[in-house]
Scaffold this active site. Structure first.
Site, PDB file in Angstrom:
ATOM      1  N   GLU A  41      25.644  41.691  -5.815  1.00  0.00           N
ATOM      2  CA  GLU A  41      26.343  41.713  -4.522  1.00  0.00           C
ATOM      3  C   GLU A  41      25.612  42.711  -3.649  1.00  0.00           C
ATOM      4  OE1 GLU A  41      29.056  39.962  -3.709  1.00  0.00           O
ATOM      5  OE2 GLU A  41      30.149  39.504  -5.530  1.00  0.00           O
ATOM      6  N   CYS A  75      32.970  42.863  -0.143  1.00  0.00           N
ATOM      7  CA  CYS A  75      31.605  42.455   0.200  1.00  0.00           C
ATOM      8  C   CYS A  75      31.504  41.010   0.659  1.00  0.00           C
ATOM      9  CB  CYS A  75      30.647  42.749  -0.950  1.00  0.00           C
ATOM     10  SG  CYS A  75      31.230  42.164  -2.528  1.00  0.00           S
TER      11      CYS A  75
END
Lengths: 154, 39
Positions: A41, A75
């Protein structure tokens, strides 16, 4: 400080590596992970595209949740919505109305949906970016101000 | 919630870790894909 020279990344007994952080470190992990599964991520500006012939009502709740869950501190938070011109006005009106209904307040209350950001520094940064948008002919239709350290959504 | 944000703004192309979302009008899905791939 994360170092991607961790022994475990190269160890065959480890089957999967997940990492959340900078692209530089992520690329380093990927290059050392060999055949292991890797989930990285590395930051994004997630977008949704909405065409003209869709049911707007079915999308509003999902988009509001995607944008504002955990104050947007995820995120994969929704940051950009591109709506076809023929559906645009309707979508914006409904999105604004749904956003105004979100309960803002103390994160310890179960019915609170939006609360303060993780730190004052992050709040100031967000306000700075909103200000930049305003100075470049963007319009804030709802929220955009800090009230007692909150990024208010009213 | 911000409208008419140009693609060069930080809210348009950087990772915003805050409750900020932009909504822009597009003429076609292809146009939007162009914006998405350009950031």
């Amino acid at each position: 400080m994360v170092t991607y020279d961790f022994y475990s990344i190269k160890d065959d007994r480890v089957k999967m590596v997940t990492f959340t952080g900078s692209p530089e470190v992520g690329i380093g992990i990927r290059s050392k992970a060999g055949l292991k599964k890797t989930t990285l991520e590395l930051g994004s500006n997630a977008a949704v595209i909405i065409d003209e012939d869709v049911n707007i009502d079915s999308l509003i709740k999902r988009c509001v949740m995607g944008a504002f869950s955990n104050q947007g501190q995820v995120c994969i938070s929704l940051q950009r919505i591109y709506v076809h011109g023929n559906a645009y006005t309707q979508f914006v009106e409904k999105f604004v109305a749904a956003t105004k209904k979100l309960k803002i307040g103390n994160p310890m209350n179960l019915d609170t949906y939006v609360s303060s950001l993780i730190s004052e520094r992050e709040t100031k940064l967000a306000l700075k970016w909103i200000e930049e948008a305003k100075q470049n002919h963007a319009q804030v239709l709802v929220g955009g101000k800090s009230i007692m350290g909150f990024l208010n959504l009213r | 919630m911000i409208v008419n944000a140009n693609p060069k703004l930080k809210v348009s192309c950087q990772e915003v870790f805050a409750p900020i979302v932009i909504i822009n009008s597009i003429a076609s899905v292809e146009e939007a894909i162009g914006y998405v791939n350009d950031s």
